[in-house]
Each structure stands twice: as structure tokens, then as C-alpha cells.
Design a protein around this motif. Sequence first.
Motif, short mmCIF file in Angstrom:
data_model
loop_
_atom_site.label_atom_id
_atom_site.label_comp_id
_atom_site.label_asym_id
_atom_site.label_seq_id
_atom_site.Cartn_x
_atom_site.Cartn_y
_atom_site.Cartn_z
N ALA A 141 0.93 -1.16 -0.07
CA ALA A 141 0.01 -0.11 0.04
C ALA A 141 0.92 1.32 -0.12
N TRP A 142 0.37 2.26 -0.68
CA TRP A 142 1.31 3.33 -0.74
C TRP A 142 0.18 4.76 -0.81
N VAL A 143 0.91 5.91 -0.56
CA VAL A 143 0.11 7.07 -0.83
C VAL A 143 0.91 7.92 -1.89
N ARG A 144 0.26 8.52 -2.96
CA ARG A 144 1.04 9.08 -4.03
C ARG A 144 0.76 10.66 -3.88
N THR A 153 2.68 3.43 6.33
CA THR A 153 3.00 2.88 7.56
C THR A 153 2.14 3.32 8.78
N PRO A 154 1.21 2.42 9.06
CA PRO A 154 0.07 2.60 10.04
C PRO A 154 0.73 2.73 11.52
N ALA A 205 -4.51 3.72 7.45
CA ALA A 205 -3.37 3.06 6.71
C ALA A 205 -2.04 3.92 6.79
N ALA A 206 -2.35 5.32 6.64
CA ALA A 206 -1.15 6.24 6.54
C ALA A 206 -0.89 6.79 8.10
N CYS A 232 -6.17 -0.65 3.78
CA CYS A 232 -5.72 -0.94 4.87
C CYS A 232 -5.15 -2.24 5.39
N ARG A 233 -5.68 -3.23 4.49
CA ARG A 233 -5.36 -4.76 4.75
C ARG A 233 -3.90 -4.73 4.41
N ALA A 234 -3.53 -4.04 3.06
CA ALA A 234 -2.31 -4.23 2.41
C ALA A 234 -1.15 -3.50 3.22
N ALA A 235 -1.49 -2.54 3.85
CA ALA A 235 -0.87 -1.60 4.72
C ALA A 235 -0.29 -2.59 6.02
#
Length: 276
Positions: A141-144, A153-154, A205-206, A232-235
Amino acid sequence: MSTERTLHGVNTSKASSDDAEVAVAAAWAGADVVRGLYGRRLARVDKGGGDFATTADVEAEKAILGALRAARPGDAVLGEEGGRRGAADAVRQWLVDPLCGTLNYAVGSMLVAVNVALRDGAAAVADPFGGEVFFTDGESAWVRHGGADTRLTPTAATRLVDVNLDPPFPSAPGFRAVDLLAHAGFVERFRPRVVSTTLALAWVAAGKRAAYVTDGGDLTGSVHFAAGIAVCRAAGCVVTGIDGAPIGRTGHGLVVAADAETHGSLMSIIRGCGRT
């Protein structure tokens, strides 16, 4: 090791075959419409029970549908406003919520999200006004933001827990989300927030939220929640129902926490709610 990578747009050979990039492009197409129509006097479509859609919801969904059709013409789409489109026997289906937080948007609040998710696959949650899109390929999981991607990174460091107080409350009287706000254990450990959009789910998630709690039934196939749940799952977040069981057809509501300790604390508080 750096967690950043830079991708210049989505029109590359790799991106064209990547469902995550399709999700990102579709979510941003909807976000562009939402941002462009912000602040205008918009027509409303009454859905009953106090719920409604605006021209922005409808036009954003059209933009998302256009992006999905261009990239994945054989896929079906389930949209909040337009229902199901595409072949009934299509193996793949996209779930689309073009404007999550319509009431916020209608009164001039920028706290909204655009959700696009491939069922059991890639997903993206766009923040039209924050300039961020949270996304997953189903594994990471990423944020662009600003053309750069940073791994999500939770963390529970903020202690902020977003609680969805919108009805209906199918688990009442056994559990009502509002009961959390008066629970001594909750007040001692956390601080409540009510954003009234599933953007807050992506924020877990962030690391912008410690957790998110909502009542409801099976939310895995919901156009409102599917994208945020996937991110959220992927994070690496802990994702269960309000009963602590895995979410699914027999699940009840949603508890998403940054880590196991936070999840355990919330489950203990939830079990104590409504009981004297």
C-alpha cells in the motif's frame, strides 16, 4: 532503504497492465470532477431517508466509468449512482463510490473521498483536496503525492479514532458507535474524531488515525468501504468486524486498527459498551 518511488503519470507500458494504476487513474478522474464542481450550486437527487446525491456524484462516476472502460473494457462496474454496468457474467468487477461524504461536500466541507476498488484486488482512495491518493496492488500500500509514492506505515501514535456515527445502527442496542464516546476506557486512551467519510479509513493506513470504527453488516462488497479496506489490509492494519471476527458475509461492522494492541483495546471497550 527509502520507501519512496517516483512514477511519472500512468501512461506507461507497465502502468497500462497494472490494475493499481488503473484504479489510481480512475479515482483521480473522479477527484478532478469533484474538485472542479466544488462550491457551485448543484442539483440534488433525493435517495430517501435524508440521503441524496449531487451533480458532482453523478458526473464523477461518469468520469470514473470512462477511465475504467478505456483501460478495462471487459470488466463490470458497480457504481453507487448508476448501479451495475457491463456483462452479467464478467469475472472482474470494480466497486465505485464517486463521492464519499456527499453531505460534507454539499455544505462546503472538503472532507470527502473518491473510492475505486477491483473486487478482491487493487484499489485507490483519492483525496480531491489534499492532493493524495492512497492505493494498493493487493499486496503493498502506498500514498501518491506530488508524483512520488511513499509506502503507507500505520501507527497508533496520534491516538485519534474516527467513529462513524451515521445511521443505521443494526447492532443496537447491543452496540452503538456513539457509546464509545462516553466509555471511560475510550476517553482515557483515545480521542474521537468524526469525519463522516471513508477518507478516514485510508488515514488509518497512513498513520493519521489510530483506528476507525463503524457499525453495519457485510462491508467487504460495499462501494463505500471496499477500497479503504483493501488499502488498510495491504498496509498491515488489523481488520475485523465489531465482534472481532473476520469481516465477510456473516460479519458485523468494521474495526480497523493500526496495530494489534490498539485493536485489542478497542475490542475490550466495544464488548463493554451498552452493558452495566
